[in-house]
Design a protein around this motif. Structure first.
Motif, PDB file in Angstrom:
ATOM      1  N   LYS A 249      40.352 -30.833   1.437  1.00  0.00           N
ATOM      2  CA  LYS A 249      40.395 -31.822   2.125  1.00  0.00           C
ATOM      3  C   LYS A 249      39.816 -33.366   2.211  1.00  0.00           C
ATOM      4  O   LYS A 249      39.952 -34.056   2.222  1.00  0.00           O
ATOM      5  CB  LYS A 249      40.465 -30.828   4.004  1.00  0.00           C
ATOM      6  CG  LYS A 249      40.482 -31.930   4.778  1.00  0.00           C
ATOM      7  CD  LYS A 249      40.374 -31.664   6.830  1.00  0.00           C
ATOM      8  CE  LYS A 249      38.764 -31.643   6.501  1.00  0.00           C
ATOM      9  NZ  LYS A 249      38.450 -31.092   7.951  1.00  0.00           N
ATOM     10  N   GLY A 250      38.471 -32.835   1.728  1.00  0.00           N
ATOM     11  CA  GLY A 250      37.582 -34.186   1.722  1.00  0.00           C
ATOM     12  C   GLY A 250      38.293 -35.287   1.226  1.00  0.00           C
ATOM     13  O   GLY A 250      38.053 -36.152   0.788  1.00  0.00           O
ATOM     14  N   THR A 251      38.399 -34.742  -0.243  1.00  0.00           N
ATOM     15  CA  THR A 251      38.879 -34.782  -1.361  1.00  0.00           C
ATOM     16  C   THR A 251      40.144 -36.025  -2.329  1.00  0.00           C
ATOM     17  O   THR A 251      40.157 -36.950  -2.426  1.00  0.00           O
ATOM     18  CB  THR A 251      38.675 -33.789  -2.820  1.00  0.00           C
ATOM     19  OG1 THR A 251      37.520 -33.332  -2.659  1.00  0.00           O
ATOM     20  CG2 THR A 251      38.588 -34.289  -4.424  1.00  0.00           C
TER      21      THR A 251
ATOM     22  N   GLU B 276      38.141 -31.203 -10.606  1.00  0.00           N
ATOM     23  CA  GLU B 276      37.701 -30.705  -9.435  1.00  0.00           C
ATOM     24  C   GLU B 276      39.126 -29.480  -8.778  1.00  0.00           C
ATOM     25  O   GLU B 276      38.124 -28.854  -7.947  1.00  0.00           O
ATOM     26  CB  GLU B 276      37.046 -31.604  -8.275  1.00  0.00           C
ATOM     27  CG  GLU B 276      36.157 -31.686  -9.127  1.00  0.00           C
ATOM     28  CD  GLU B 276      34.995 -32.143  -8.294  1.00  0.00           C
ATOM     29  OE1 GLU B 276      34.005 -32.524  -8.270  1.00  0.00           O
ATOM     30  OE2 GLU B 276      35.520 -33.495  -6.954  1.00  0.00           O
TER      31      GLU B 276
ATOM     32  N   ARG C 238      36.286 -22.333   3.635  1.00  0.00           N
ATOM     33  CA  ARG C 238      35.498 -23.344   2.150  1.00  0.00           C
ATOM     34  C   ARG C 238      36.090 -24.372   1.532  1.00  0.00           C
ATOM     35  O   ARG C 238      35.956 -25.340   1.315  1.00  0.00           O
ATOM     36  CB  ARG C 238      34.080 -22.308   1.800  1.00  0.00           C
ATOM     37  CG  ARG C 238      32.778 -23.445   1.370  1.00  0.00           C
ATOM     38  CD  ARG C 238      31.914 -22.446   0.898  1.00  0.00           C
ATOM     39  NE  ARG C 238      31.841 -21.042   1.766  1.00  0.00           N
ATOM     40  CZ  ARG C 238      32.187 -20.255   1.381  1.00  0.00           C
ATOM     41  NH1 ARG C 238      32.335 -19.291   0.344  1.00  0.00           N
ATOM     42  NH2 ARG C 238      31.145 -19.169   2.196  1.00  0.00           N
TER      43      ARG C 238
ATOM     44  N   LEU D   9      37.685 -40.903 -11.275  1.00  0.00           N
ATOM     45  CA  LEU D   9      38.141 -40.821  -9.581  1.00  0.00           C
ATOM     46  C   LEU D   9      39.522 -39.892 -10.573  1.00  0.00           C
ATOM     47  O   LEU D   9      39.616 -38.546 -10.089  1.00  0.00           O
ATOM     48  CB  LEU D   9      38.689 -41.555  -8.975  1.00  0.00           C
ATOM     49  CG  LEU D   9      37.416 -42.310  -8.835  1.00  0.00           C
ATOM     50  CD1 LEU D   9      37.788 -43.653  -7.281  1.00  0.00           C
ATOM     51  CD2 LEU D   9      36.161 -41.063  -7.265  1.00  0.00           C
TER      52      LEU D   9
ATOM     53  N   LEU E  83      38.961 -49.418   0.312  1.00  0.00           N
ATOM     54  CA  LEU E  83      38.266 -49.120  -0.387  1.00  0.00           C
ATOM     55  C   LEU E  83      37.959 -50.033  -1.746  1.00  0.00           C
ATOM     56  O   LEU E  83      36.786 -50.524  -1.851  1.00  0.00           O
ATOM     57  CB  LEU E  83      37.777 -47.818  -0.931  1.00  0.00           C
ATOM     58  CG  LEU E  83      38.132 -46.660   0.098  1.00  0.00           C
ATOM     59  CD1 LEU E  83      37.496 -45.231  -0.550  1.00  0.00           C
ATOM     60  CD2 LEU E  83      36.582 -47.099   1.623  1.00  0.00           C
TER      61      LEU E  83
ATOM     62  N   LEU F 101      39.082 -36.584 -12.398  1.00  0.00           N
ATOM     63  CA  LEU F 101      38.064 -36.208 -11.492  1.00  0.00           C
ATOM     64  C   LEU F 101      38.380 -35.274 -10.360  1.00  0.00           C
ATOM     65  O   LEU F 101      37.976 -34.164 -11.036  1.00  0.00           O
ATOM     66  CB  LEU F 101      36.946 -36.289 -10.974  1.00  0.00           C
ATOM     67  CG  LEU F 101      35.384 -37.327 -11.404  1.00  0.00           C
ATOM     68  CD1 LEU F 101      33.991 -37.693 -10.662  1.00  0.00           C
ATOM     69  CD2 LEU F 101      34.386 -36.112 -12.010  1.00  0.00           C
TER      70      LEU F 101
ATOM     71  N   SER G 187      41.413 -36.703   1.084  1.00  0.00           N
ATOM     72  CA  SER G 187      41.959 -37.769   2.127  1.00  0.00           C
ATOM     73  C   SER G 187      40.673 -38.838   1.547  1.00  0.00           C
ATOM     74  O   SER G 187      41.349 -39.375   1.451  1.00  0.00           O
ATOM     75  CB  SER G 187      40.802 -37.164   3.721  1.00  0.00           C
ATOM     76  OG  SER G 187      39.686 -36.994   3.077  1.00  0.00           O
ATOM     77  N   SER G 188      40.065 -38.670   1.199  1.00  0.00           N
ATOM     78  CA  SER G 188      39.120 -39.701  -0.189  1.00  0.00           C
ATOM     79  C   SER G 188      40.472 -40.816  -1.100  1.00  0.00           C
ATOM     80  O   SER G 188      39.861 -41.772  -0.869  1.00  0.00           O
ATOM     81  CB  SER G 188      37.808 -39.535  -1.059  1.00  0.00           C
ATOM     82  OG  SER G 188      36.883 -38.555   0.096  1.00  0.00           O
ATOM     83  N   LEU G 189      41.243 -40.177  -1.290  1.00  0.00           N
ATOM     84  CA  LEU G 189      42.481 -40.480  -2.455  1.00  0.00           C
ATOM     85  C   LEU G 189      43.251 -41.485  -1.624  1.00  0.00           C
ATOM     86  O   LEU G 189      43.432 -42.357  -2.504  1.00  0.00           O
ATOM     87  CB  LEU G 189      42.794 -39.514  -3.781  1.00  0.00           C
ATOM     88  CG  LEU G 189      41.464 -39.759  -4.999  1.00  0.00           C
ATOM     89  CD1 LEU G 189      40.224 -39.147  -5.030  1.00  0.00           C
ATOM     90  CD2 LEU G 189      42.525 -38.566  -6.288  1.00  0.00           C
TER      91      LEU G 189
ATOM     92  N   HIS H  27      38.085 -27.002   3.074  1.00  0.00           N
ATOM     93  CA  HIS H  27      37.158 -27.933   3.374  1.00  0.00           C
ATOM     94  C   HIS H  27      37.405 -29.477   2.656  1.00  0.00           C
ATOM     95  O   HIS H  27      37.128 -30.032   2.585  1.00  0.00           O
ATOM     96  CB  HIS H  27      35.704 -27.216   4.058  1.00  0.00           C
ATOM     97  CG  HIS H  27      35.172 -28.469   4.636  1.00  0.00           C
ATOM     98  ND1 HIS H  27      35.547 -28.696   6.473  1.00  0.00           N
ATOM     99  CD2 HIS H  27      33.841 -28.957   4.275  1.00  0.00           C
ATOM    100  CE1 HIS H  27      35.073 -30.522   6.084  1.00  0.00           C
ATOM    101  NE2 HIS H  27      34.371 -29.999   5.275  1.00  0.00           N
ATOM    102  N   THR H  28      36.739 -28.851   1.193  1.00  0.00           N
ATOM    103  CA  THR H  28      36.466 -29.063   0.522  1.00  0.00           C
ATOM    104  C   THR H  28      37.655 -30.020   0.120  1.00  0.00           C
ATOM    105  O   THR H  28      37.440 -31.445  -0.674  1.00  0.00           O
ATOM    106  CB  THR H  28      35.964 -28.475  -0.817  1.00  0.00           C
ATOM    107  OG1 THR H  28      35.369 -27.968  -0.048  1.00  0.00           O
ATOM    108  CG2 THR H  28      35.588 -29.329  -1.989  1.00  0.00           C
TER     109      THR H  28
ATOM    110  N   GLN I  15      44.746 -44.878  -0.251  1.00  0.00           N
ATOM    111  CA  GLN I  15      43.208 -45.471  -0.061  1.00  0.00           C
ATOM    112  C   GLN I  15      42.592 -46.074  -0.374  1.00  0.00           C
ATOM    113  O   GLN I  15      40.663 -46.844   0.059  1.00  0.00           O
ATOM    114  CB  GLN I  15      42.437 -43.916   0.459  1.00  0.00           C
ATOM    115  CG  GLN I  15      41.222 -43.490   0.873  1.00  0.00           C
ATOM    116  CD  GLN I  15      40.310 -43.898   2.725  1.00  0.00           C
ATOM    117  OE1 GLN I  15      42.188 -44.403   3.486  1.00  0.00           O
ATOM    118  NE2 GLN I  15      39.512 -44.517   2.765  1.00  0.00           N
ATOM    119  N   LEU I  16      41.927 -45.416  -1.565  1.00  0.00           N
ATOM    120  CA  LEU I  16      41.543 -46.452  -2.955  1.00  0.00           C
ATOM    121  C   LEU I  16      41.529 -47.320  -2.664  1.00  0.00           C
ATOM    122  O   LEU I  16      40.782 -48.393  -3.159  1.00  0.00           O
ATOM    123  CB  LEU I  16      41.330 -45.380  -4.739  1.00  0.00           C
ATOM    124  CG  LEU I  16      40.800 -43.864  -3.874  1.00  0.00           C
ATOM    125  CD1 LEU I  16      41.773 -43.854  -5.752  1.00  0.00           C
ATOM    126  CD2 LEU I  16      39.787 -44.204  -4.328  1.00  0.00           C
TER     127      LEU I  16
END
Lengths: 145, 111
Positions: free
Chosen positions: B55-57, B27, B49, B20, B8, B23, B59-61, B52-53, B4-5
């Protein structure tokens, strides 16, 4: 003027600022919580913020509540807010729009989509500012006549 | 893991990629711990909660399987059904260890 990024994840803040820097020439301010965003917006001229990118899912005050509070604050109500979310739950998006969100961006971020939506929101904000200035000038001229 | 990165435009062996990865290493352990604790306590909201967080982190990578498992746990948390979560947690912890290992290899390659 600047773009305010509100996200509790440092990874997301870094990724978003890095992507935005490749496509928009405007200062970026990133904070980790809604409360920090309120503090920034309480500065002179609403913190000189032209656009807010607001994560929905945050501890303490979530993005939807934060959006509603900003939209209810005189002087800040015209700042466009793009909601950022890893969810596509219809209920959540509906709440975000009801709170005054202009649009939403989904995670994982897509660079083309992010830049297009940000540029579009900035253009909209500039149009609103221009229109307001015209209206004020018109009111001034009418008052003088 | 980092597809994914790269899509981008974040290239390997760059400061940004290194930051990244660093982090992610800081995190995500508390998020996995929060998921574990929420399941043990039967806390659907807490599970939703934290998952969900994560998942977001992830998926971004580009850690798609980790994001998928997080999404499943988030769904259970949202429904308040933490009963089926322990089996998914085992899969998530296994996948998380795999992702951390892959990122470590990437980081060492960058160093």
């Amino acid at each position: 003027m600047s773009i305010l990024i509100v996200d509790d994840s440092a990874t997301q803040r870094l990724l978003m600022t890095s992507l935005l820097k490749t496509g928009v020439q405007i200062p970026l301010v990133a904070v980790d919580a809604a409360r920090a965003a309120f503090e920034h917006l309480a500065g002179p001229d609403g913190g000189a913020v032209e656009l807010i990118l607001m994560d929905i899912s945050m501890p303490d005050i979530d993005g939807i509540a934060a959006c509603g509070r900003i939209k209810a604050t005189p002087g800040l109500e015209d700042i466009p807010i793009l909601m950022v979310t890893a969810s596509t739950e219809a209920d959540e998006l509906e709440q975000a729009f009801a709170a005054g969100g202009l649009d939403y961006i989904t995670k994982p971020l897509n660079k083309t989509e992010l830049l297009a939506r940000v540029r579009s929101a900035l253009r909209l904000n500039q149009e609103i500012s221009r229109r307001k200035a015209c209206e004020q000038e018109l009111a001034r001229l009418r008052g003088a006549a | 893991v980092l597809s994914q990165l790269r899509e981008l435009g974040v290239e390997s062996n760059t400061d940004l990629m290194g930051e990244l990865i660093a982090l992610f290493a800081v995190e995500t352990p508390p998020l996995v711990a929060a998921i574990r604790a929420a399941i043990a306590a039967g806390d659907g909201d807490g599970l939703k909660r934290a998952a969900h967080t994560l998942k977001g982190t992830s998926s971004s990578l580009g850690a798609h399987e980790l994001a998928h498992l997080s999404a499943e746990l988030e769904r259970l948390g949202r429904a308040g059904h933490t009963g089926g979560a322990p089996a998914l947690l085992v899969q998530l912890e296994h996948e998380y260890a795999r992702v951390v290992g892959a990122l470590e290899v990437e980081r060492q390659g960058a160093g």
